[in-house]
Design a protein around this motif. Structure first.
Motif, PDB file in Angstrom:
ATOM      1  N   GLU A  93       0.834  -1.209   0.000  1.00  0.00           N
ATOM      2  CA  GLU A  93       0.000   0.000   0.000  1.00  0.00           C
ATOM      3  C   GLU A  93       0.866   1.255   0.000  1.00  0.00           C
ATOM      4  OE1 GLU A  93      -3.209   0.377  -0.257  1.00  0.00           O
ATOM      5  OE2 GLU A  93      -3.687  -1.761  -0.345  1.00  0.00           O
ATOM      6  N   LEU A  94       1.914   1.251   0.828  1.00  0.00           N
ATOM      7  CA  LEU A  94       2.812   2.409   0.865  1.00  0.00           C
ATOM      8  C   LEU A  94       3.503   2.608  -0.482  1.00  0.00           C
ATOM      9  CD1 LEU A  94       4.522   2.094   4.390  1.00  0.00           C
ATOM     10  CD2 LEU A  94       2.732   3.697   3.685  1.00  0.00           C
ATOM     11  N   PHE A  95       3.926   1.491  -1.089  1.00  0.00           N
ATOM     12  CA  PHE A  95       4.626   1.588  -2.376  1.00  0.00           C
ATOM     13  C   PHE A  95       3.704   2.133  -3.463  1.00  0.00           C
ATOM     14  CE2 PHE A  95       5.829  -0.313  -6.464  1.00  0.00           C
ATOM     15  CZ  PHE A  95       7.102   0.198  -6.589  1.00  0.00           C
ATOM     16  N   GLU A  96       2.455   1.658  -3.467  1.00  0.00           N
ATOM     17  CA  GLU A  96       1.521   2.135  -4.488  1.00  0.00           C
ATOM     18  C   GLU A  96       1.245   3.634  -4.321  1.00  0.00           C
ATOM     19  OE1 GLU A  96      -1.921  -0.297  -4.178  1.00  0.00           O
ATOM     20  OE2 GLU A  96      -1.033  -1.975  -5.311  1.00  0.00           O
ATOM     21  N   ALA A  97       1.097   4.070  -3.082  1.00  0.00           N
ATOM     22  CA  ALA A  97       0.859   5.501  -2.844  1.00  0.00           C
ATOM     23  C   ALA A  97       2.069   6.323  -3.295  1.00  0.00           C
ATOM     24  CB  ALA A  97       0.571   5.738  -1.356  1.00  0.00           C
ATOM     25  N   TYR A  98       3.277   5.810  -3.000  1.00  0.00           N
ATOM     26  CA  TYR A  98       4.485   6.519  -3.411  1.00  0.00           C
ATOM     27  C   TYR A  98       4.601   6.563  -4.927  1.00  0.00           C
ATOM     28  CZ  TYR A  98       9.385   7.282  -4.512  1.00  0.00           C
ATOM     29  OH  TYR A  98      10.549   7.743  -5.063  1.00  0.00           O
ATOM     30  N   GLU A  99       4.318   5.450  -5.603  1.00  0.00           N
ATOM     31  CA  GLU A  99       4.424   5.403  -7.060  1.00  0.00           C
ATOM     32  C   GLU A  99       3.429   6.364  -7.713  1.00  0.00           C
ATOM     33  OE1 GLU A  99       6.305   3.548  -9.614  1.00  0.00           O
ATOM     34  OE2 GLU A  99       7.613   3.847  -7.875  1.00  0.00           O
ATOM     35  N   SER A 100       2.225   6.426  -7.169  1.00  0.00           N
ATOM     36  CA  SER A 100       1.225   7.350  -7.721  1.00  0.00           C
ATOM     37  C   SER A 100       1.701   8.790  -7.574  1.00  0.00           C
ATOM     38  CB  SER A 100      -0.117   7.168  -7.000  1.00  0.00           C
ATOM     39  OG  SER A 100      -0.614   5.867  -7.208  1.00  0.00           O
ATOM     40  N   TRP A 101       2.235   9.122  -6.424  1.00  0.00           N
ATOM     41  CA  TRP A 101       2.737  10.484  -6.228  1.00  0.00           C
ATOM     42  C   TRP A 101       3.912  10.765  -7.146  1.00  0.00           C
ATOM     43  CZ3 TRP A 101       7.604  12.050  -4.748  1.00  0.00           C
ATOM     44  CH2 TRP A 101       7.745  13.402  -4.449  1.00  0.00           C
ATOM     45  N   ARG A 102       4.812   9.784  -7.289  1.00  0.00           N
ATOM     46  CA  ARG A 102       6.012   9.990  -8.114  1.00  0.00           C
ATOM     47  C   ARG A 102       5.641  10.177  -9.578  1.00  0.00           C
ATOM     48  NH1 ARG A 102       9.260   7.615 -11.386  1.00  0.00           N
ATOM     49  NH2 ARG A 102       7.991   5.710 -11.364  1.00  0.00           N
ATOM     50  N   LEU A 103       4.669   9.362 -10.043  1.00  0.00           N
ATOM     51  CA  LEU A 103       4.264   9.481 -11.449  1.00  0.00           C
ATOM     52  C   LEU A 103       3.645  10.850 -11.720  1.00  0.00           C
ATOM     53  CD1 LEU A 103       2.760   5.938 -12.155  1.00  0.00           C
ATOM     54  CD2 LEU A 103       4.864   6.910 -13.119  1.00  0.00           C
ATOM     55  N   LEU A 104       2.802  11.292 -10.806  1.00  0.00           N
ATOM     56  CA  LEU A 104       2.206  12.614 -10.980  1.00  0.00           C
ATOM     57  C   LEU A 104       3.263  13.709 -10.931  1.00  0.00           C
ATOM     58  CD1 LEU A 104      -1.064  12.321  -8.832  1.00  0.00           C
ATOM     59  CD2 LEU A 104      -0.902  12.550 -11.334  1.00  0.00           C
ATOM     60  N   HIS A 105       4.262  13.520 -10.104  1.00  0.00           N
ATOM     61  CA  HIS A 105       5.294  14.531  -9.956  1.00  0.00           C
ATOM     62  C   HIS A 105       6.195  14.590 -11.189  1.00  0.00           C
ATOM     63  CE1 HIS A 105       9.147  16.234  -8.511  1.00  0.00           C
ATOM     64  NE2 HIS A 105       8.354  17.028  -7.785  1.00  0.00           N
ATOM     65  N   ASP A 106       6.412  13.413 -11.830  1.00  0.00           N
ATOM     66  CA  ASP A 106       7.334  13.361 -12.974  1.00  0.00           C
ATOM     67  C   ASP A 106       6.646  13.605 -14.326  1.00  0.00           C
ATOM     68  OD1 ASP A 106       9.339  12.811 -11.192  1.00  0.00           O
ATOM     69  OD2 ASP A 106       9.357  10.631 -11.548  1.00  0.00           O
ATOM     70  N   MET A 107       5.323  13.700 -14.326  1.00  0.00           N
ATOM     71  CA  MET A 107       4.626  13.872 -15.608  1.00  0.00           C
ATOM     72  C   MET A 107       4.903  15.257 -16.203  1.00  0.00           C
ATOM     73  SD  MET A 107       0.803  12.337 -15.026  1.00  0.00           S
ATOM     74  CE  MET A 107       0.517  10.589 -14.753  1.00  0.00           C
ATOM     75  N   PRO A 108       4.983  15.305 -17.552  1.00  0.00           N
ATOM     76  CA  PRO A 108       5.042  16.622 -18.208  1.00  0.00           C
ATOM     77  C   PRO A 108       3.723  17.366 -18.000  1.00  0.00           C
ATOM     78  CG  PRO A 108       4.817  14.885 -19.822  1.00  0.00           C
ATOM     79  CD  PRO A 108       5.049  14.203 -18.519  1.00  0.00           C
ATOM     80  N   PRO A 109       3.713  18.664 -18.151  1.00  0.00           N
ATOM     81  CA  PRO A 109       2.500  19.455 -17.859  1.00  0.00           C
ATOM     82  C   PRO A 109       1.265  18.970 -18.611  1.00  0.00           C
ATOM     83  CG  PRO A 109       4.385  20.891 -18.097  1.00  0.00           C
ATOM     84  CD  PRO A 109       4.852  19.529 -18.499  1.00  0.00           C
ATOM     85  N   ALA A 110       1.411  18.634 -19.895  1.00  0.00           N
ATOM     86  CA  ALA A 110       0.239  18.218 -20.682  1.00  0.00           C
ATOM     87  C   ALA A 110      -0.325  16.908 -20.141  1.00  0.00           C
ATOM     88  CB  ALA A 110       0.626  18.073 -22.147  1.00  0.00           C
ATOM     89  N   ALA A 111       0.547  15.940 -19.871  1.00  0.00           N
ATOM     90  CA  ALA A 111       0.086  14.646 -19.344  1.00  0.00           C
ATOM     91  C   ALA A 111      -0.538  14.825 -17.966  1.00  0.00           C
ATOM     92  CB  ALA A 111       1.250  13.674 -19.281  1.00  0.00           C
ATOM     93  N   LYS A 112       0.023  15.747 -17.153  1.00  0.00           N
ATOM     94  CA  LYS A 112      -0.514  15.961 -15.798  1.00  0.00           C
ATOM     95  C   LYS A 112      -1.914  16.553 -15.893  1.00  0.00           C
ATOM     96  CE  LYS A 112       2.283  17.312 -12.674  1.00  0.00           C
ATOM     97  NZ  LYS A 112       3.188  18.137 -11.805  1.00  0.00           N
ATOM     98  N   GLN A 113      -2.105  17.476 -16.875  1.00  0.00           N
ATOM     99  CA  GLN A 113      -3.438  18.078 -17.035  1.00  0.00           C
ATOM    100  C   GLN A 113      -4.464  17.003 -17.411  1.00  0.00           C
ATOM    101  OE1 GLN A 113      -3.194  21.293 -19.838  1.00  0.00           O
ATOM    102  NE2 GLN A 113      -1.867  22.551 -18.522  1.00  0.00           N
ATOM    103  N   ALA A 114      -4.063  16.073 -18.306  1.00  0.00           N
ATOM    104  CA  ALA A 114      -4.966  14.999 -18.709  1.00  0.00           C
ATOM    105  C   ALA A 114      -5.297  14.103 -17.517  1.00  0.00           C
ATOM    106  CB  ALA A 114      -4.345  14.178 -19.832  1.00  0.00           C
ATOM    107  N   ALA A 115      -4.278  13.790 -16.702  1.00  0.00           N
ATOM    108  CA  ALA A 115      -4.506  12.923 -15.538  1.00  0.00           C
ATOM    109  C   ALA A 115      -5.421  13.589 -14.525  1.00  0.00           C
ATOM    110  CB  ALA A 115      -3.163  12.577 -14.889  1.00  0.00           C
ATOM    111  N   GLU A 116      -5.218  14.892 -14.304  1.00  0.00           N
ATOM    112  CA  GLU A 116      -6.055  15.599 -13.349  1.00  0.00           C
ATOM    113  C   GLU A 116      -7.487  15.684 -13.831  1.00  0.00           C
ATOM    114  OE1 GLU A 116      -4.021  19.269 -12.897  1.00  0.00           O
ATOM    115  OE2 GLU A 116      -2.551  18.484 -11.433  1.00  0.00           O
TER     116      GLU A 116
END
Length: 390
Positions: free
Chosen positions: A27-50
């Motif tokens: 559970e901790l790893f999944e939460a960390y991976e989700s945060w890391r992916l959102l943090h590393d996304m380019p602006p356009a991809a982050k907007q799509a994810a949000e």
């Protein structure tokens, strides 16, 4: 609980602990991976994810950027997930190993204490006992209890052996000293070899012979090798000659005999039973002198033949009733050997009774005195247990 139940409980607890650790870390790893992916996304991809998280439809260019980023990140995510899973399993195994070691260490503490006590006993410390630890299993508890009982019995046997050795030396010393002194006196001319001197020496020899014979009887009984010459007998008729032979000595001691010898048939050794009664009557003569009347009875009851001797002597204390049949124990420890006997007579009586699969008791009698009773089974003994020739 039984040892198997305790082990099953520890295994189940260890399995649940391992699963809980892995789930928590995942559970901790999944939460960390989700945060890391959102943090590393380019602006356009982050907007799509949000937009997707908020339930809105993202712009096509933003969605294409998100898909492209996801494809590029998948390989790294899978590798990190596999590595993380391996680390999760390792940390869970280490945690379970530590917890299991602590629990199993407490579980086996009974065996450790038992082994330590056994080592002390082998070194001669017979007073050593194994303590019962907390959380001991049923098997450990039973094993420790059995060991402590065995150690107590071993300590008691060792103490009795030492006491018996000292007592035997004491009992043999007196007649041997008298014999040696008188014989040397006769040899040196100090004493004349007259009839009374010879008679005195013979009495000392007879005393030695009785002690040696009693010790031999007890030794054979202790090793289950006391030979019995079994035959169909009547206890009353067997005891009549012994009673007649000892009546003068009893009368001289101020004891009148009141005999009620009723038929008491059984399978037994007549000579050994006469030996036992002789020892009992000698004990009465010694400790109930001057008590006027002694009753002796024989008969049968519920498949048992019995002989009872009832006197009006000094009576018995609780200790005397409990210890009367112990070797070298006298009713009055202050008595000298000449007055108190060797302390073997009643021990021999018990050995003979037990060889017949019977039992003996010595209790206080209402109104003063003591009651001796021997119970013997009327049914035949197993002839394969004892030799049929004495």
């Amino acid at each position: 609980m039984r040892l198997s139940t305790q082990l099953a409980g520890i295994i189940a607890a260890s399995t649940l602990t391992c699963a809980a650790i892995i789930i928590f870390e995942t559970e901790l790893f999944e939460a960390y991976e989700s945060w890391r992916l959102l943090h590393d996304m380019p602006p356009a991809a982050k907007q799509a994810a949000e937009a997707l998280i908020a339930g809105r439809e993202p712009a096509m260019t933003d969605l294409q950027a998100l898909i492209k980023f996801q494809l590029l990140a998948n390989d790294g995510t899978i590798s990190r997930s596999n590595l993380a899973l391996l680390m999760f399993v390792l940390t869970a195994v280490i945690g379970v190993f530590i917890a299991g070691t602590i629990l199993l260490g407490r579980l086996g503490s009974g065996l450790d204490s038992l082994a330590e006590a056994a080592r002390m006993v082998t070194k001669g410390e017979l007073s050593a006992r194994a303590p019962l630890p907390r959380f001991a299993s049923i098997e450990e508890t039973q094993l420790i209890d059995d060991f402590n009982v065995m150690a107590s019995a071993l300590e008691r046997v060792d103490r009795e052996l030492k006491d018996s050795t000292a007592a035997i030396a004491h009992e043999l010393r007196t007649p041997l000293t008298v014999l040696s002194g008188r014989l040397h006196g006769i040899q040196d001319g100090v004493f004349e070899p007259e009839a009374d001197q010879i008679e005195s020496l013979i009495k000392q020899v007879d005393s030695l012979a009785r002690i040696v014979d009693d010790l031999r009887t007890l030794s054979l009984a202790n090793s289950a090798q006391l030979a019995l010459d079994l035959a169909s007998i009547d206890l009353a008729e067997v005891l009549r000659p012994t009673l007649a032979a000892m009546a003068p000595d009893l009368n001289a001691a101020g004891i009148a005999v009141d005999a009620d010898l009723r038929p008491a048939p059984l399978i037994g050794d007549a000579a050994r039973l006469r030996q036992a009664l002789g020892a009992v009557l000698t004990n009465v003569q010694r400790y109930a002198a001057g008590s006027e009347i002694m009753k002796i009875e024989t008969g049968t009851s519920a498949g048992w033949a019995f002989v009872r001797v009832l006197d009006r002597g000094i009576g018995l204390t609780d200790e005397a009733s409990a210890r009367a049949f112990e070797r070298f124990w006298r009713g009055e420890q202050s008595r000298g050997r000449a007055n108190g006997g060797s302390g073997l007579g009643l021990s021999v009586v018990r050995a003979i009774a037990e060889a017949h699969r019977g039992e003996v008791t010595l209790t206080s009698r209402a109104g003063g005195g003591a009651t001796f009773e021997m119970l013997l089974p009327q049914k035949p003994l197993r002839v394969d247990t004892f030799s049929t020739k004495g």
